[in-house]
Scaffold this active site. Structure first.
Site, short mmCIF file in Angstrom:
data_model
loop_
_atom_site.label_atom_id
_atom_site.label_comp_id
_atom_site.label_asym_id
_atom_site.label_seq_id
_atom_site.Cartn_x
_atom_site.Cartn_y
_atom_site.Cartn_z
N GLU A 137 1.04 -1.40 0.00
CA GLU A 137 0.05 -0.19 0.25
C GLU A 137 0.87 1.11 -0.06
OE1 GLU A 137 -3.82 -2.34 2.20
OE2 GLU A 137 -2.88 -0.19 3.06
N GLU A 148 -1.63 -10.33 -6.14
CA GLU A 148 -1.72 -11.12 -7.87
C GLU A 148 -1.29 -9.93 -8.54
OE1 GLU A 148 -5.73 -11.26 -6.40
OE2 GLU A 148 -3.75 -9.79 -5.61
N1 THU Z 1 -6.04 -6.31 -2.34
C1 THU Z 1 -5.48 -7.05 -3.52
O1 THU Z 1 -3.79 -7.40 -2.74
N2 THU Z 1 -5.26 -8.66 -3.79
C2 THU Z 1 -6.65 -7.71 -4.61
O2 THU Z 1 -7.23 -8.73 -5.79
C3 THU Z 1 -7.65 -6.81 -4.25
C4 THU Z 1 -7.09 -5.62 -3.00
C5 THU Z 1 -5.24 -5.53 -1.59
C6 THU Z 1 -5.19 -4.35 -1.85
C7 THU Z 1 -5.16 -3.20 -0.65
O3 THU Z 1 -3.50 -3.32 0.28
C8 THU Z 1 -6.50 -4.10 0.31
O4 THU Z 1 -6.24 -5.38 -0.16
C9 THU Z 1 -7.41 -3.83 0.49
O5 THU Z 1 -8.11 -3.14 -0.75
#
Ligand code: THU
Length: 299
Positions: free
Chosen positions: A208, A219
């Site tokens: 993030e 992913e």
């Molecule tokens: N997130 C993922 O890593 N993969 C996804 O396909 C859905 C969302 C993460 C992004 C962010 O850090 C957190 O989940 C909340 O949205």
């Protein structure tokens, strides 16, 4: 990384095998968390020679597939904890840490490769990995130790692209990647493990950012790691999260569709899991051929 193993061939050397064995050895050290400059000696020999060594040092007058002799200058502690024990290890006069000697019987490896139905190189890699973990203090005297050693061997071989990875193992690797999640804003940790068609696993986590839009999903972290290393064909991805099913977001579906529309997507959370094909998750997706004149001409 080629000097991770010092080779000695008593039999005609197999072209290409050295690089493959070094790659497997590198993954063993990585799986064990060793960062020190280490090496092992590997002698590849015939049946009679390994029998002699077995008789002389182990009082067993018979042929075997592999023998390992941990070095006394650098003998591992017999605790199976990671990291600490290796960083403080003694070095030899070359300034490196000598793990020990490995001897492999080429004829025996050839027989076993035929028996298991895989290549001679794959069998040599397995034997080398097995011996290296012995040098690093692993053993298979009881079920628990055996299981631990087996897990390490599989992890190393899979990461080196020489394993047959199961869904359970892929999920385990996704959960392992999740541990590195950087998610101070959402607190939603995600890990992914992407299996390429040549058997390699690429792990990734969500990363993030204070500027939320700069966040990268797990992913895509895994996918971009793979593509940036020249790998573009994938068969399965496992995605793990703590709380709810981490179905890939729209952007990740699109990014994955570029390379693998027939990808199997496994999601794992808590003790639950589910799966779907990427083309089911992204029906009528826009892919590499969609924007071509060919395609447009059909409309
Ligand atoms: N997130 C993922 O890593 N993969 C996804 O396909 C859905 C969302 C993460 C992004 C962010 O850090 C957190 O989940 C909340 O949205």
């Amino acid at each position: 990384m080629k000097d991770l193993i010092e080779f000695e061939w008593d039999v005609p050397a197999l072209p290409g095998a050295e690089e493959m064995l070094c790659r497997a050895a590198e993954e063993c050290l990585r799986a064990e968390g060793i960062r020190a400059d280490t090496y092992a000696h590997l002698r590849i020999t015939d049946g009679e020679s390994i029998r002699q060594v077995n008789r002389e040092y182990r009082n067993m007058d018979r042929e075997t597939d592999v023998l390992s002799f941990p070095s006394t200058a650098c003998s591992p502690q017999h605790t199976l904890g990671r990291h600490e024990k290796w960083l403080l290890r003694e070095r030899d006069e070359t300034g490196r840490c000598f793990l020990g000697d490995i001897i492999i019987s080429l004829p025996r490896a050839r027989e076993q490769a035929a028996e298991y139905g895989h290549s001679l190189e794959r069998e040599l890699a397995y034997l080398t990995v097995h011996a290296l973990f012995h040098l690093m203090g692993y053993d298979h005297m009881n079920e628990q130790d055996k299981e631990r050693m087996r897990t390490m061997e599989e992890t190393a071989l899979n990461r080196a692209g020489m394993g047959r990875i199961t869904d359970d193992e892929l999920i385990r690797l996704a959960k392992e990647a999740m541990e590195f999640s950087y998610s101070p804003y959402s607190h939603y940790r995600v890990g992914a493990a992407l299996l390429s068609k040549d058997g390699r696993v690429f792990q990734g986590c969500n990363i993030e950012n204070a500027s939320y839009g700069a966040t990268n999903c797990a992913e895509r972290t895994a996918l971009f790691k793979a593509v940036s290393e020249g790998v573009r064909e994938f068969s399965v991805i496992a995605i793990a999260a703590d709380k709810s099913a981490p179905w890939p977001c729209g952007i990740c579906r699109q990014a994955l569709n570029e390379f693998a529309p027939d990808l199997r997507v496994i999601v794992a959370w808590g003790d639950s899991r589910d799966q779907a094909m990427l083309y089911e998750l992204l029906p009528h997706g826009f892919g590499p051929s969609s924007g071509t004149l060919d395609y447009l001409g059909k409309e």
